[in-house]
Design an enzyme around this catalytic site. Structure first.
Site, PDB file in Angstrom:
ATOM      1  CB  SER A 167      -0.889   0.009   1.233  1.00 50.58           C
ATOM      2  OG  SER A 167      -0.096   0.314   2.353  1.00 50.58           O
ATOM      3  CE  LYS A 168      -2.403   5.980  -3.011  1.00 46.44           C
ATOM      4  NZ  LYS A 168      -3.781   5.665  -2.770  1.00 46.44           N
ATOM      5  NE  ARG A 169      -2.008   2.986   4.792  1.00 51.55           N
ATOM      6  CZ  ARG A 169      -2.890   3.424   3.901  1.00 51.55           C
ATOM      7  NH1 ARG A 169      -3.050   4.707   3.726  1.00 51.55           N
ATOM      8  NH2 ARG A 169      -3.621   2.588   3.194  1.00 51.55           N
ATOM      9  CB  SER A 170       4.371  -0.596   2.658  1.00 51.67           C
ATOM     10  OG  SER A 170       3.817  -0.722   1.391  1.00 51.67           O
ATOM     11  N   GLY A 171       5.546   2.592   1.500  1.00 48.51           N
ATOM     12  CA  GLY A 171       6.640   3.279   0.788  1.00 48.51           C
ATOM     13  C   GLY A 171       7.032   2.567  -0.490  1.00 48.51           C
TER      14      GLY A 171
END
Ligand code: GLU
Length: 501
Positions: A262-266
């Site tokens: 996801s976007k959060r995992s960079g």
């Protein structure tokens, strides 16, 4: 209404930020499917959720799609000034420019009795949701307004804000997915989806279905996260008397630890891969394998091979792992095969950001860089690495960086200074400063004076490049040329052996 025989697919991103690797995979599979079927690939911007809108995101998306080489046939494009213009007979392709169209269909559903007005305030909806969560029930609208009489609904509509909701029946909703076969949902568990918000904007569901229909989309190819929306879409098609397109939901993308990518995992913005120096061809090749494979598990494909071999029937429904290591390997494979002239062109922006100025109008310099790239081509993993790998060829002699560990190891002993002086004097005498002569002379030099070749060669490398690794020594000396080699040795003797006589 009869569907057109030509395949028409679309990539329909919401401009909420940078294009994500998952988005690129969706775009690529649509592109490959269209090209494989001689069909049309369309770009449509789904920007009706104004709260998530990000300024410039559409332009960004278009330019990164351009970079990746996924050309489309209809949709918004950027002109040379970076301004958006649209091309195609089914436009506009930007949903915020089509608001009146969606309203019309929301009204039609309302009139037909397949949708209803909901007057519940956001506060009430929040209370209902909280209560359901407390009772461990799935959050869902409690359908309070579903049974309002027509007169009551009309009366309140004149004075109160409202949304329009879809009447989801308490029955099974079944459809066939190309990748998953038969998919079944229980209507009684599905929310009465809002189709039109109180500000007159449609939700994703209404706008998406209306546009897929009006744009004559034949196949909807998208990520698995949209699978649970599909029964709602199927109902809208049915209520509007439209034939739904065929659906294909691509498998989820996971990190190697099986967490959701996801976007959060960079590291998921395609922009980042561009900045790092991945070749678009390599990235596309890698992304093509995220959920699709050939029977013989081929790994490296040209774009045309991908187009020729792609089929939805070889897409998997189990999650695909996004493995950066494999992508890096693939990138170096591509770099190895790329024409060095092309690599030189690709690497120019990387020189700029590295701080090395290159006169791109000077063809001699360009030729020289091409040769240097060729020297190291087998070892390059990312375009970003190129400036570092060859910078000591391009810098003035006085600006070569000598790292502390190199200085400590090579520019320290009396004997090292002695060797440098002797080797310099020997190199001075060489008139034919080419690779074969250099190798021959240097080996002779070592054996005549009883020096170990490794010792002399490493010392020489350190003195002319400041490093203990790099291209082959004879290449290194040859591409620097006699004058710079001698000059650098002299500078090293002066700078580092001050206290040694
Ligand atoms: N706008 C949706 C997205 O952001 C499109 C989903 C679909 O393809 O239907 O991905």
């Amino acid at each position: 209404m009869n569907k057109p025989t030509v395949v028409r697919v679309r990539f329909a991103p919401s401009p909420t930020g940078f294009l994500h690797i998952g988005g690129l995979r969706t775009a690529l599979f649509n592109y490959l499917f269209a090209r494989n079927n001689n069909g049309k690939f369309i770009l449509r911007i789904e920007d009706t959720d104004r709260t998530r809108y990000v300024e410039g995101a559409t332009e960004n998306l278009i330019s990164i799609l351009n970079w990746s080489g996924l050309d489309y046939d209809e949709g918004p494009y950027l002109d040379t000034h970076g301004k958006i213009y649209q091309k195609g007979d089914y436009g506009p392709y930007i949903q915020s420019q089509r608001i009146e169209i969606y309203k019309r269909y929301a009204m039609e559903l309302l009139k037909k009795g397949f949708a209803y007005r909901c007057f519940c305030s956001p506060q009430r909806l929040e209370e209902v949701r909280k209560l359901q969560l407390l009772n461990k029930q799935p959050p869902k609208y409690d359908r309070l307004c579903r049974n309002l009489s027509e007169t009551e609904s009309n009366r309140r509509a004149a004075i109160e804000p409202y949304t329009i909701r879809l009447k989801v029946p308490d029955e099974k909703i079944v459809f066939t997915d190309i990748i998953r076969d038969k998919v079944e949902f229980d209507g009684s568990l599905i929310d009465d989806q809002v189709l039109l918000k109180s500000d007159g904007y449609p939700t994703y569901h209404l706008a998406n279905v209306v546009d897929d229909h009006l744009m004559e989309i034949t196949h909807v190819i998208r990520g698995e996260e949209w699978l649970s929306s599909t029964p709602k879409h199927i109902l809208i098609y049915k209520y509007l008397d439209w034939q739904p397109p065929q659906f294909a939901h691509l498998p989820l993308l996971l990190n190697p630890d099986r967490s959701k990518l996801s976007k959060r995992s960079g590291d998921v913005a395609v922009e980042e891969y561009k900045k790092e120096g991945y070749l678009p061809e390599a990235l596309l090749n890698y992304v093509a394998l995220l959920g699709w494979s050939t029977e013989d598990s081929q790994q490296i494909f040209t774009k045309q091979e991908l187009i020729d071999k792609f089929s939805l029937s070889r897409c998997s429904k189990s999650p695909a792992i996004f493995d950066k290591q494999k992508l890096l390997w693939m990138n170096s494979e591509y770099i190895r095969k790329t024409d060095p002239y092309k690599l030189m062109e690709y690497s120019i922006p990387f020189f700029v950001s590295y701080g090395i100025k290159i006169d791109i109008n000077n063809s001699e310099i360009k030729e020289y860089i091409v040769k240097l790239i060729q020297l190291e081509q087998q070892k390059i993993k990312l375009l970003k690495d190129i400036p570092y790998m060859i910078e000591f060829f391009l810098k003035p002699d006085t600006e070569i960086e000598y790292k502390e560990n190199v200085v400590k190891k090579y520019f320290y002993l009396d004997t090292q200074k002695q060797i440098l002086i002797e080797v310099r004097d020997m190199l001075q005498t060489i008139t034919q400063f080419d690779k074969t002569t250099l190798e021959h002379q240097l080996r002779n030099f070592c054996s005549n004076r009883g020096y170990k070749t490794t010792e002399v060669f490493q010392l020489l490398r350190a003195a002319v490049s400041g490093r203990s690794e790099g291209p082959g020594l004879f290449d290194l000396l040859f591409f620097l040329g006699k004058e710079r080699v001698i000059n650098r040795i002299n500078l090293v003797i002066k700078k580092f052996f001050l206290n040694i006589k």
